[in-house]
Write an enzyme that holds these catalytic residues in place. Sequence first.
Site, PDB file in Angstrom:
ATOM      1  CE1 TYR A 155      22.302  36.519  46.154  1.00 44.07           C
ATOM      2  CE2 TYR A 155      24.667  36.329  46.541  1.00 44.07           C
ATOM      3  CZ  TYR A 155      23.587  36.487  45.677  1.00 44.07           C
ATOM      4  OH  TYR A 155      23.811  36.614  44.333  1.00 44.07           O
ATOM      5  CG  ASP A 297      46.694  43.501  29.541  1.00 43.02           C
ATOM      6  OD1 ASP A 297      47.346  42.490  29.210  1.00 43.02           O
ATOM      7  OD2 ASP A 297      45.449  43.528  29.601  1.00 43.02           O
TER       8      ASP A 297
END
Length: 412
Positions: A155, A297
């Site tokens: 930025y 998972d």
Amino acid sequence: MDFDLLSGFINGHDIGASTQLLSCLQDSGRLTPEQIAENPGLERGNVGAGTPDPHQRGAVITKIEDIFESITDCILDEGKELVIPLKSRAKKKNAANKDDSTQVNRSSNTEMRNITFPSKSPQEAWKFTALIRILELSHEALVTGNVTTKRDMYYRDPELFMRQAVVDRYVDDIAYTFGVGRDALNVVAAAKGLVAGFFSVKRKDDSAVEYSLEHEGILIPGVKDIVDIQASDVRWILVIEKEATFRTLATNQYWRDSLGGKGVLATAKGYPDVQTRQFLHLFSQQHPTIPIFALVDFDPDGIGIMSTYKHGSMSLAHETNLAVPWVRWLGVRSCDFLNTENEIQGLLTLTARDRKIALKMLAKSVAEEDRDDEWKGELQVMLMMNVKAEIQILGNGDALAQWLDKKLFEAV
């Protein structure tokens, strides 16, 4: 681009400087034998987590200033060309050369590309400008002593960088080329990981953070700010793939009420960021007897996430304070839903992408003679049955807590 950092070199510089940089910069700011004798770790470029090294900091500043000085030489001597060799981790071990300026060393899995000044094309000019801008911002952070993030860097000049990935890649490549960790550039990743549990942290400013008071979890702290982690009552640490699962357990204060004893919950909200990995590495160093478990998972991505915590990532293999090799796989595994009398609900079919990732992981383990048969066997089950499962297959709320109670009580 701001060339303020170059102005000090215009007067009184030596134009006879070498036109090739970075590859020979290990000599810049070289540590003396006395300094190495006092701390042998400095010679290897390894800086302990939370202990920034002033010798390494000075060497990196010198390296960056050498580059700026040589750029000035080329500006004043219009006939001189500057070549900056930049190393990075090759994305594919057997990748072919992308162009004449890019070469891959297959033995070290290192990709080398040259960035030249003056540039020969608009694309090369952009690469050079982006590289120098990042070096400038890193130099500023080192000189002022202010730690910056890759997001802050982006930025500061978004029109130049265009994408966050550009900053991420150049920062990692500069650190790899210099032979230091990214922390040595005073650049860190923006924190995204969360932690909750029965422990406290003593910070360098003499303040303390009591994490047991923050029931829903707070951002994982930067290791540079940590002096000590106090966790005398902690029996286990659980690293969770998904933020939703973490928040469910943290909100219910499972870290306090578990049958396995008091513990710590952590998540990086998916694939682990550097700050989360550094924190777990530091925690495990200060408390090596506390076991660390992974709950991910049952799919190739879940196993990949656990592997990153355990062994590190290829792109940051040169950073030594990230891996936690003793992470243990708590679940989800095939036995958690196959060896049950209840009807199996929630199983999903592997996608083409899942199968491709699983096959690549198995092929890589064979090529590297990986002896971790546990996860390889689970990948083979996935492929054979063509199924995967998310953490939610274990249940939510009380059901998940009961499953964890059983697993942790047996494990600790």
